[in-house]
Design an enzyme around this catalytic site. Structure first.
Site, PDB file in Angstrom:
ATOM      1  N   SER A 202       0.612  -0.862  -0.038  1.00 50.95           N
ATOM      2  CA  SER A 202      -0.113   0.492  -0.156  1.00 50.95           C
ATOM      3  C   SER A 202       0.528   1.407  -0.025  1.00 50.95           C
ATOM      4  O   SER A 202       1.951   1.405   0.621  1.00 50.95           O
ATOM      5  CB  SER A 202      -0.806   0.416   1.309  1.00 50.95           C
ATOM      6  OG  SER A 202      -1.238   0.893   1.593  1.00 50.95           O
ATOM      7  N   CYS A 329      -9.445   0.094  22.473  1.00 47.31           N
ATOM      8  CA  CYS A 329     -10.605   0.030  22.331  1.00 47.31           C
ATOM      9  C   CYS A 329     -11.686  -0.859  21.513  1.00 47.31           C
ATOM     10  O   CYS A 329     -12.255  -0.126  20.744  1.00 47.31           O
ATOM     11  CB  CYS A 329     -11.158   1.544  22.791  1.00 47.31           C
ATOM     12  SG  CYS A 329     -10.556   1.795  24.083  1.00 47.31           S
TER      13      CYS A 329
HETATM   14  C1  LIG Z   1      -2.159  -0.960   6.615  1.00 43.35           C
HETATM   15  C2  LIG Z   1      -1.545  -2.516   6.896  1.00 43.35           C
HETATM   16  C3  LIG Z   1      -2.559  -3.053   5.547  1.00 43.35           C
HETATM   17  C4  LIG Z   1      -4.011  -2.407   5.861  1.00 43.35           C
HETATM   18  O1  LIG Z   1      -3.176  -1.348   4.380  1.00 43.35           O
HETATM   19  P1  LIG Z   1      -4.691   0.241   3.824  1.00 43.35           P
HETATM   20  O2  LIG Z   1      -4.265   0.590   2.609  1.00 43.35           O
HETATM   21  O3  LIG Z   1      -4.584   0.912   5.492  1.00 43.35           O
HETATM   22  O4  LIG Z   1      -5.410  -0.863   3.720  1.00 43.35           O
HETATM   23  C5  LIG Z   1      -3.215  -4.084   5.635  1.00 43.35           C
HETATM   24  N1  LIG Z   1      -1.786  -5.388   6.045  1.00 43.35           N
HETATM   25  C6  LIG Z   1      -0.815  -4.531   6.835  1.00 43.35           C
HETATM   26  C7  LIG Z   1       0.255  -5.548   7.873  1.00 43.35           C
HETATM   27  C8  LIG Z   1      -1.218  -3.617   6.928  1.00 43.35           C
HETATM   28  O5  LIG Z   1       0.698  -2.567   7.979  1.00 43.35           O
END
Ligand SMILES: *Cc1c(COP(=O)(O)O)cnc(C)c1O
Length: 405
Positions: A202, A329
């Site tokens: 991402s 939470c």
């Molecule tokens: C942040 C994260 C996600 C989700 O990513 P998004 O792009 O916010 O949907 C999935 N897996 C891990 C390990 C993450 O750190």
């Protein structure tokens, strides 16, 4: 130094100004739809998307045709896991994952269990949060169609033995998906060497924009097929329909490229800052415990438990520093982190944990300020704690008969 300090870079990262600069022309001036095949506006957008695709593919040692753009890692995880289950249902109905995966993987597996009758094995992890490759091997049945194990954990930073797991998957002819959201851009990632067939990541975790991510889908040896979860115009080779967010993709490409260029120096700088933070804290405070692996860990991660102190109370006293605690939470109750519980960390110490997530824009000055404030607040909270008082006096807390309320 400006307050508040952001030290929660596992949850998201600030966008690099160089990324914004690359994106800006694609909002107003170069606004074309990359799927418009018959005019210059479309060609210009398509060229920008393909350039980003190449930048991203190169970094992970893939071909650009193997990159499918999505809205983020949550969508990539869903697409990979549901897409494989749907496509290969005649081959089997068993998935292997681990108990410390991100919710995007765990909740997808749980939904498939309850709605589709898929069988899921949730492997335990060792004390440092690592999956044992032998456990993966032993969990494989003739119905296993997918192994999904994360590269690096988002709470404790532990890096899994991905290459060994990839080897086992290859040997047994089972597809291997890896959630590498915390890995790409932070540590070297090579889908060939690691034997990965599908990989999620991402942009907003690597100094790019929010709302865009990618799924790597292997094209040969083996050619992986996934069932689309979004029907429509057949974009992204039919795997993910929808008009591409060109500015976000341009930013994603630029962000990945910067991470690749700067990784050698940046990871050294971050791990040095992380060690400086840890040393400053542990040289002044007793009964501080490291959660996760001491060496097989992301360079920017530090997860500590401060005995006799509630993580939430600690954060309350540190409002000028953005950190994360190991308690979530959920509705009325304060649940300790399932990741820490999976390592065998007791409920008290799990509630006492704080995650420090360093990033590109943190400075030594911020690290020193954070250490100083942590020491102050922990000392103050411990002074107010009757449990700490008793422990200091040598009373074994386990022997105490507590009065029932
Ligand atoms: C942040 C994260 C996600 C989700 O990513 P998004 O792009 O916010 O949907 C999935 N897996 C891990 C390990 C993450 O750190």
């Amino acid at each position: 130094m400006k307050l508040p300090i952001f030290m929660d870079n596992h949850s998201t990262t600030p966008m690099d100004p160089r990324v914004l600069e690359a994106m800006l022309p694609y909002f107003v001036e170069k606004f074309g739809n990359s799927a418009s095949r018959n005019h210059a506006f479309g060609w210009e957008a398509e060229e920008a998307v393909e350039n980003a695709r190449k930048q991203i593919a190169r970094t992970i040692h893939a071909d650009s045709k193997e990159i499918v753009f999505t809205s983020g890692a949550t969508e990539s995880d869903n697409l990979a896991i549901k897409g494989v289950v749907e496509m290969y249902h005649e081959k089997g109905d068993h998935i292997i994952t681990s108990s410390t995966e991100h919710r995007a993987v765990l909740d997808t597996c749980k939904a498939l269990e309850s709605k589709r009758g898929v069988k899921v094995t949730y492997l335990p992890v060792d004390k440092a949060g690592m999956v044992k490759p032998e456990d993966v091997r032993n969990a494989i049945t003739d119905k296993t169609i997918l192994i999904t194990i994360m590269m690096a954990n988002n709470e404790i930073g532990t890096i899994n033995p991905i290459k060994d797991i990839g080897k086992i998957a290859k040997e047994k002819g089972i597809l291997f998906h890896c959630d590498a959201t915390q890995g790409v851009g932070k540590i070297p990632v090579d889908v060939q060497d690691m034997g990965i067939d599908l990989m999620s990541f991402s942009a907003h975790k690597l100094y790019g924009p929010k709302g865009v991510g990618a799924l790597y889908v292997r094209k040969k040896a083996p050619r992986v097929r996934i069932a689309a979860q979004m029907d429509g115009g057949g974009h992204e080779r039919g795997m993910r329909s929808g008009t591409l967010p060109v500015p976000l993709i341009v930013g994603f490409g630029k962000a990945v490229e910067l991470c690749e260029q700067e990784m050698p120096t940046e990871s050294k700088r971050l791990s040095a800052m992380r060690d400086r933070l840890q040393t400053a804290i542990t040289s002044k405070l007793e009964e501080v415990y490291l959660n996760g692996h001491s060496t097989q860990r992301l360079p920017n991660n530090l997860n500590l438990s401060f005995a006799y102190v509630e993580g939430e109370s600690l954060l309350m006293g540190l409002k000028e520093i953005a950190l994360s605690s190991g308690s979530a939470c959920t509705s009325a109750t304060l649940e300790p982190s399932y990741v820490l519980r999976a390592l065998g960390v007791g409920s008290d110490l799990a509630h006492s944990s704080i995650r420090f997530g360093l990033g590109r824009f943190n400075t030594d000055e911020e690290v020193d300020y954070t250490a100083k404030r942590i020491i102050e607040v922990v000392t103050k909270l411990r002074e107010m704690s009757p449990l700490y008082e008793m422990a200091k006096e040598g009373i074994d807390l386990k022997s105490v008969q507590w009065a029932a309320h």
